[in-house]
Design an enzyme around this catalytic site. Structure first.
Site, PDB file in Angstrom:
ATOM      1  N   CYS A  79     -28.963 -38.484 -51.679  1.00 29.44           N
ATOM      2  CA  CYS A  79     -30.007 -39.289 -51.007  1.00 29.44           C
ATOM      3  C   CYS A  79     -29.556 -39.414 -49.861  1.00 29.44           C
ATOM      4  O   CYS A  79     -28.710 -40.179 -49.417  1.00 29.44           O
ATOM      5  CB  CYS A  79     -30.272 -40.431 -52.191  1.00 29.44           C
ATOM      6  N   CYS A  82     -28.758 -44.383 -48.572  1.00 30.48           N
ATOM      7  CA  CYS A  82     -27.441 -45.029 -48.300  1.00 30.48           C
ATOM      8  C   CYS A  82     -26.395 -43.989 -47.648  1.00 30.48           C
ATOM      9  O   CYS A  82     -26.251 -42.876 -48.002  1.00 30.48           O
ATOM     10  CB  CYS A  82     -26.894 -45.664 -49.630  1.00 30.48           C
ATOM     11  N   TYR A 316     -42.959 -59.786 -30.357  1.00 32.07           N
ATOM     12  CA  TYR A 316     -42.878 -58.965 -31.666  1.00 32.07           C
ATOM     13  C   TYR A 316     -42.552 -59.923 -32.686  1.00 32.07           C
ATOM     14  O   TYR A 316     -41.642 -59.645 -33.386  1.00 32.07           O
ATOM     15  CB  TYR A 316     -41.535 -58.061 -31.581  1.00 32.07           C
ATOM     16  N   ASP A 386     -37.791 -59.654 -30.860  1.00 34.62           N
ATOM     17  CA  ASP A 386     -37.371 -58.963 -31.855  1.00 34.62           C
ATOM     18  C   ASP A 386     -38.049 -57.478 -32.094  1.00 34.62           C
ATOM     19  O   ASP A 386     -38.748 -57.323 -32.963  1.00 34.62           O
ATOM     20  CB  ASP A 386     -37.651 -59.854 -33.048  1.00 34.62           C
ATOM     21  N   CYS A 413     -32.460 -54.712 -34.587  1.00 30.11           N
ATOM     22  CA  CYS A 413     -31.937 -53.816 -35.656  1.00 30.11           C
ATOM     23  C   CYS A 413     -31.225 -52.587 -35.270  1.00 30.11           C
ATOM     24  O   CYS A 413     -31.082 -51.874 -36.159  1.00 30.11           O
ATOM     25  CB  CYS A 413     -33.329 -53.390 -36.586  1.00 30.11           C
TER      26      CYS A 413
HETATM   27  N1  SAH Z   1     -40.036 -61.214 -35.846  1.00 35.62           N
HETATM   28  C1  SAH Z   1     -40.819 -60.349 -36.872  1.00 35.62           C
HETATM   29  C2  SAH Z   1     -41.071 -58.922 -36.640  1.00 35.62           C
HETATM   30  C3  SAH Z   1     -39.846 -57.979 -36.142  1.00 35.62           C
HETATM   31  S1  SAH Z   1     -40.336 -56.389 -36.432  1.00 35.62           S
HETATM   32  C4  SAH Z   1     -39.813 -60.897 -38.249  1.00 35.62           C
HETATM   33  O1  SAH Z   1     -38.663 -61.081 -38.149  1.00 35.62           O
HETATM   34  O2  SAH Z   1     -40.332 -60.664 -39.098  1.00 35.62           O
HETATM   35  C5  SAH Z   1     -41.090 -56.010 -35.015  1.00 35.62           C
HETATM   36  C6  SAH Z   1     -42.564 -56.182 -34.907  1.00 35.62           C
HETATM   37  O3  SAH Z   1     -42.967 -55.628 -33.550  1.00 35.62           O
HETATM   38  C7  SAH Z   1     -43.214 -55.522 -35.872  1.00 35.62           C
HETATM   39  O4  SAH Z   1     -44.324 -56.380 -36.404  1.00 35.62           O
HETATM   40  C8  SAH Z   1     -44.325 -54.488 -34.867  1.00 35.62           C
HETATM   41  O5  SAH Z   1     -45.558 -54.215 -35.520  1.00 35.62           O
HETATM   42  C9  SAH Z   1     -44.273 -55.156 -33.601  1.00 35.62           C
HETATM   43  N2  SAH Z   1     -44.336 -54.458 -32.530  1.00 35.62           N
HETATM   44  C10 SAH Z   1     -44.042 -53.106 -32.335  1.00 35.62           C
HETATM   45  N3  SAH Z   1     -44.074 -52.797 -30.796  1.00 35.62           N
HETATM   46  C11 SAH Z   1     -44.825 -53.840 -30.279  1.00 35.62           C
HETATM   47  C12 SAH Z   1     -45.125 -54.292 -29.123  1.00 35.62           C
HETATM   48  N4  SAH Z   1     -45.116 -53.383 -28.050  1.00 35.62           N
HETATM   49  N5  SAH Z   1     -45.788 -55.283 -28.697  1.00 35.62           N
HETATM   50  C13 SAH Z   1     -45.895 -56.271 -29.613  1.00 35.62           C
HETATM   51  N6  SAH Z   1     -45.272 -55.935 -30.904  1.00 35.62           N
HETATM   52  C14 SAH Z   1     -44.815 -54.803 -31.206  1.00 35.62           C
END
Ligand code: SAH
Length: 458
Positions: A79, A82, A316, A386, A413
């Site tokens: 898989c 993991c 984000y 983020d 991440c």
């Molecule tokens: N801070 C939030 C989400 C982080 S994930 C938390 O902790 O839950 C990253 C997010 O960025 C996602 O929701 C995705 O839809 C958004 N995203 C991706 N590209 C983007 C962009 N160019 N501008 C704004 N948001 C974006």
């Protein structure tokens, strides 16, 4: 080097790659060996060769490392979900700390980055609140659900994933039985035929008779036949809160399409983190590990260093999760997110939590922030980002440098894109002050990192 493909070699594993493969040398030739862990002595078969390194398959562990443990899951090898089940959890944490440090050194050019020990999980199993199972057919024609084998799209049938909630197995059985009963075909990638592509399952906090459950079928079509029967069968499960289907008729690897149709419930489940209640829709991003998410956001909040007077941008922002954490301690927070349903969820989350000092904007961070800065002379005391795996767009980093907030908090991440972006910001007026990895993804090579950057002149 005298090796050739299919040769059997004996190697001692001295290091691990970013992807979790064991690294060893056979007469000076470097080999990457999946499922071999640091400290093992193994026999391996050479599968693929490049000039300076190659890939080999683990044949037998001749001498087990002290860090080797028996995987819990019977399909942990094939898989692709993991990569580190054979490594003790303690050692997984050390691996992740080193991964972050290594990327900051190699890609970021930081000689001695201030990386703290990883914040680990108390129980490194059963933590995921979300799973997306591909649906297909076995060689003998049965409908199966499972996960993709590493780097392929062939499905390994997995009745149970040990990272997820036990309810997943029950949901899958109901869906597969329903498909068999009504002759509903699984999707076939090769011919772009068949209907059911994936089953998305999310679980939320406990309400009443157990954790709330969301089921969303991703289908290659606009219509779901026999949907009443499916809903009826799924509703026998405790906690079943919302059932929907998502339309994805594209020939693509992207799992979800744009449109969701609701069959049962209000379309969302909820999760509470540190006293804030969030609603989660099928398409919205939400961290997969709620227990660790609280710890992650606590670090982000601490790094933001808020006193109640600050103007903060949360770029984000997804469903406004971090935004609301920040809003409790800032003067005003502005969130930016590109997915419309996530922005709606974010606004609703603010309202439902009685938060009145947060506003949300739909659009790309690299367009919205520059626009506010250029047209409205918007300023910021703290900027939080983020981003998804690919990191931030340069246009955004340039605007951050131009605005020059006192602190930047970077939640990431992907240590590689993080390191690249930090290098860019630190070539400007910023200084790398703190780096805190948090383990959100035990048994896998994933690692989340929170970073504090401070403006040199403020
Ligand atoms: N801070 C939030 C989400 C982080 S994930 C938390 O902790 O839950 C990253 C997010 O960025 C996602 O929701 C995705 O839809 C958004 N995203 C991706 N590209 C983007 C962009 N160019 N501008 C704004 N948001 C974006």
């Amino acid at each position: 080097m005298n090796w050739k493909k299919n040769d059997l070699v004996e190697v001692t594993i001295e290091d691990m790659s970013e992807d979790g493969e064991g690294i060893g040398r056979a007469e000076g030739y470097t080999l990457f060996i999946k499922d071999a862990v640091i400290g093992d002595r193994v026999q391996a078969k050479i599968m693929k060769m490049k000039k300076t390194y190659g890939f080999a398959r683990l044949v037998e562990v001749l001498g087990a490392s002290e860090s080797r443990v028996k995987p819990l899951c019977p399909v942990s090898g094939p898989c692709g979900g993991c990569q580190l089940q054979s490594l003790s959890y303690e050692r997984q944490l050390a691996f992740k700390e080193e991964k972050v440090r290594g990327q900051l050194r190699r890609i970021g050019g930081f000689e001695n980055p201030p990386v703290e020990a990883v914040i680990g999980m108390e129980q490194p199993w059963g933590y995921r609140n979300k799973a997306q199972f591909p649906i297909g057919r076995s060689k003998d024609g049965r409908i199966i659900a499972g996960f993709y084998a590493g780097r392929t799209h062939s499905i390994i049938e997995t009745p149970r994933c040990f990272l997820g909630d036990p309810v997943n197995e029950k949901v899958l059985k109901i869906v597969v039985d329903w498909m068999e009963a009504y002759g509903i075909a699984p999707y076939e990638e090769s011919g772009h035929r068949g209907l059911v592509r994936h089953v998305l399952i999310r679980v939320g906090e406990e309400i009443g008779d157990g954790r709330q459950v969301m089921v969303c079928l991703v289908i290659n079509g606009k219509r779901l036949p026999h949907k009443e029967e499916l809903v009826q069968a799924l509703r026998t499960l405790p906690g079943m809160t919302t059932i929907s289907f998502n339309i994805n008729t594209e020939n693509t690897n992207v799992i979800l399409g744009r449109e969701v149709r609701h069959l049962y419930g209000d379309g969302y489940i909820t999760e509470t983190i540190a006293g804030l209640r969030y609603r989660i829709s099928p398409q919205s991003f939400f961290q997969v590990n709620p227990e660790q998410t609280g710890k992650l956001y606590d670090v982000a909040l601490a790094y933001a260093g808020l006193t109640g007077r600050e103007t903060v941008w949360d770029l984000y922002c997804g469903t406004g999760t971090i935004t609301l954490f920040l809003a409790r301690q800032a003067k005003w927070v502005r969130g930016v997110e590109v997915i419309p349903s996530a922005v709606e969820d974010a606004r609703e989350n603010a309202r439902a939590n009685g938060i009145t000092n947060a506003s949300f904007y739909l659009g790309r961070a690299e367009e919205v922030l520059p626009r506010f800065y250029e047209e409205e002379k918007e300023r910021a005391d703290v900027i939080v980002v983020d981003p998804p795996r690919k990191g931030c767009d340069t246009a955004l980093l340039d605007t951050i440098l131009a605005m020059g907030p006192e602190r930047v908090v970077y939640v990431s991440c992907n240590p590689a894109s993080l390191a690249r972006d930090l290098k860019y910001l630190c070539a400007g007026e910023y200084e790398l002050v703190r780096v805190q990895p948090v383990d959100m993804f035990a048994q896998t090579v994933g690692v989340e990192t929170v970073v504090m950057l401070s403006h040199k002149k403020r």
